[in-house]
Design a protein around this motif. Sequence first.
Motif, PDB file in Angstrom:
ATOM      1  N   GLN A 194      75.960  96.140  13.775  1.00  0.00           N
ATOM      2  CA  GLN A 194      76.350  97.286  14.275  1.00  0.00           C
ATOM      3  C   GLN A 194      77.239  97.657  12.646  1.00  0.00           C
ATOM      4  OE1 GLN A 194      75.231  98.379  17.356  1.00  0.00           O
ATOM      5  NE2 GLN A 194      77.321  99.207  17.148  1.00  0.00           N
ATOM      6  N   LYS A 195      78.080  96.810  11.812  1.00  0.00           N
ATOM      7  CA  LYS A 195      79.041  97.307  11.005  1.00  0.00           C
ATOM      8  C   LYS A 195      77.680  98.400  10.142  1.00  0.00           C
ATOM      9  CE  LYS A 195      81.452  95.568   7.765  1.00  0.00           C
ATOM     10  NZ  LYS A 195      82.171  93.943   6.801  1.00  0.00           N
ATOM     11  N   ALA A 196      76.182  97.013   9.536  1.00  0.00           N
ATOM     12  CA  ALA A 196      75.374  98.075   8.580  1.00  0.00           C
ATOM     13  C   ALA A 196      75.287  99.139   9.435  1.00  0.00           C
ATOM     14  CB  ALA A 196      74.077  97.135   8.530  1.00  0.00           C
ATOM     15  N   LYS A 197      74.674  99.441  10.668  1.00  0.00           N
ATOM     16  CA  LYS A 197      74.514 100.321  11.261  1.00  0.00           C
ATOM     17  C   LYS A 197      75.956 101.640  10.703  1.00  0.00           C
ATOM     18  CE  LYS A 197      73.173 103.127  15.532  1.00  0.00           C
ATOM     19  NZ  LYS A 197      72.798 102.759  17.082  1.00  0.00           N
ATOM     20  N   TYR A 198      76.845 101.416  11.162  1.00  0.00           N
ATOM     21  CA  TYR A 198      77.789 102.219  11.158  1.00  0.00           C
ATOM     22  C   TYR A 198      78.176 102.744   9.537  1.00  0.00           C
ATOM     23  CZ  TYR A 198      82.608 104.103  11.219  1.00  0.00           C
ATOM     24  OH  TYR A 198      83.860 105.006  11.241  1.00  0.00           O
ATOM     25  N   GLU A 199      77.804 102.081   8.491  1.00  0.00           N
ATOM     26  CA  GLU A 199      77.982 102.132   7.385  1.00  0.00           C
ATOM     27  C   GLU A 199      77.130 102.541   6.942  1.00  0.00           C
ATOM     28  OE1 GLU A 199      79.242  98.543   4.894  1.00  0.00           O
ATOM     29  OE2 GLU A 199      80.995  98.372   6.231  1.00  0.00           O
ATOM     30  N   THR A 200      75.847 103.206   6.963  1.00  0.00           N
ATOM     31  CA  THR A 200      74.628 103.482   7.066  1.00  0.00           C
ATOM     32  C   THR A 200      74.938 105.052   7.187  1.00  0.00           C
ATOM     33  OG1 THR A 200      72.605 101.513   6.925  1.00  0.00           O
ATOM     34  CG2 THR A 200      72.530 103.576   7.227  1.00  0.00           C
ATOM     35  N   GLN A 201      74.784 105.393   8.406  1.00  0.00           N
ATOM     36  CA  GLN A 201      75.436 106.667   8.877  1.00  0.00           C
ATOM     37  C   GLN A 201      76.412 107.109   7.986  1.00  0.00           C
ATOM     38  OE1 GLN A 201      76.032 106.142  13.011  1.00  0.00           O
ATOM     39  NE2 GLN A 201      73.953 105.886  13.464  1.00  0.00           N
ATOM     40  N   GLU A 202      77.682 106.236   7.911  1.00  0.00           N
ATOM     41  CA  GLU A 202      78.281 106.798   6.629  1.00  0.00           C
ATOM     42  C   GLU A 202      77.793 107.468   5.602  1.00  0.00           C
ATOM     43  OE1 GLU A 202      81.929 104.623   6.812  1.00  0.00           O
ATOM     44  OE2 GLU A 202      83.146 105.159   7.855  1.00  0.00           O
ATOM     45  N   ALA A 203      77.572 106.314   4.747  1.00  0.00           N
ATOM     46  CA  ALA A 203      76.975 106.647   3.439  1.00  0.00           C
ATOM     47  C   ALA A 203      75.842 107.616   3.576  1.00  0.00           C
ATOM     48  CB  ALA A 203      75.977 105.618   2.771  1.00  0.00           C
ATOM     49  N   VAL A 204      75.728 108.157   4.652  1.00  0.00           N
ATOM     50  CA  VAL A 204      74.029 109.140   4.303  1.00  0.00           C
ATOM     51  C   VAL A 204      74.931 110.400   5.315  1.00  0.00           C
ATOM     52  CG1 VAL A 204      72.105 110.565   6.293  1.00  0.00           C
ATOM     53  CG2 VAL A 204      72.226 107.940   5.846  1.00  0.00           C
ATOM     54  N   MET A 205      75.633 110.744   5.763  1.00  0.00           N
ATOM     55  CA  MET A 205      76.867 111.498   5.953  1.00  0.00           C
ATOM     56  C   MET A 205      77.547 111.793   4.976  1.00  0.00           C
ATOM     57  SD  MET A 205      76.131 113.174   8.676  1.00  0.00           S
ATOM     58  CE  MET A 205      77.145 114.303   8.333  1.00  0.00           C
ATOM     59  N   LYS A 206      78.118 111.574   4.062  1.00  0.00           N
ATOM     60  CA  LYS A 206      78.821 111.736   2.586  1.00  0.00           C
ATOM     61  C   LYS A 206      77.662 111.606   1.735  1.00  0.00           C
ATOM     62  CE  LYS A 206      81.833 109.640  -0.801  1.00  0.00           C
ATOM     63  NZ  LYS A 206      81.549 110.048  -1.661  1.00  0.00           N
TER      64      LYS A 206
END
Length: 435
Positions: free
Chosen positions: A288-300
């Motif tokens: 879940q943590k990796a999924k959330y941080e991946t989404q954040e990185a893509v959005m950035k």
Amino acid sequence: MKGLKKMECKVEKTKNANEVKLEMTIEAEKFDGAIQKVYFKSAKYFNIPGFRKGKAPMNIVEKYYGKEIFYEDAFNELVPEELSKAVEENKLEVVSRPDIEVTQIGKGQDLKFTAVFQTKPEVELGKYKGVEINKIEYKVTEKDVAHELEHMQEHNSRLVSVEDRPVEKGDIANINFEGFVDGVAFEGGKAENHDLEIGSNTFIPGFEDQVIGMKIDEEKEINVKFPEEYFSKDLAGKDATFKVKVNEIKKKELPKLDDEFAKDVSEFDTLAELKKSIKDKQKKQNEQKAKYETQEAVMKAVCDDMKVEIPSGMIETETENMMKDMEQRLAYQGLKLEQYLQIMGKTKEDMQKEYEPQAIEAIKSRLALEAIIKAEKIEVEDKDVEEKMKEMAKNYGKENDEEFLKNENVRNYIKEGLKSEKAIEFLVENAKMKK
């Protein structure tokens, strides 16, 4: 009878980007009606000689207080609704409160004013399909499992009295203390039978270290210095002396890590099963943590490559909402925002300034997702909206509330949320992960 003229509204762009000016004219009859309405609402408050309180006719009230007495209230009674209509009719996406300037106001006259709004900005998307980010993943190690077991041991430990030795690090020392600055006792600096875990760093720096080595019934003066950033400005940075007495020493006795421990603290029969359960749980949390941080990185990455000029009104609204969220969180802890700001030595304006970068990022992400939803024609099925609606109703205890289940505003909110989720999934699926 002569019919009422329709409200007139002229819309023009200003010299500023994302800003429109509305020139509004509201017919005199409508404004006079608003004056009459506010008179009836407020008549009971007027006390004029020769009339019983609240019984003076409107013309007498106007003569006594001035003919402008009702203008402001009549304006506020009438204009918000008229402005909303004008915004809706002209299909404007406004993102700020209006800056209003009255150009004509008076009884028997058309009401004329201008309203300047900031509007939602145009977004120029850059690269959003195939953005490159580092692959994010977290593995569960034996050390992670051991760390969780240590927490469980701590939680299930028992305190045992110690009488044959002085205080050591990790002990719970029961103490009496009183603090002095320049020989004068200060407020909040005294306590009796206070349990202090030595090494927890919950007291002033240097205090706990000086309790180490003290014996039961021993009294001692401890010298410390309050941190420069201490919440009490009267004590911040000052030298202090504490008179301390040790009443009792206790130590934690940890349970043995074995199958019996597993049976006592969980539904498992063996320590091996408990370890596996901890590992599985941590694996899910890491995913879940990796999924959330991946989404954040893509959005950035998407936001960094887009072009948009964010109006100040959007930033102000976002920071205000963040402040409200913070106020609610503090309320759960029994604190008011004013108290928190005083403790932190900050003003409301300071906090809003600190929130600005975060607010800008949130707005950019929202605008980017809206643009991607439009560009990729992302839609959601009605059944998914219904399912989410029922889930929300259950969470709020409104399963049988027909009004809630049929509320279009809630439905639209859910629909837009699901579209955003799909847009983020689309971005992640199309991203290039670098190892």
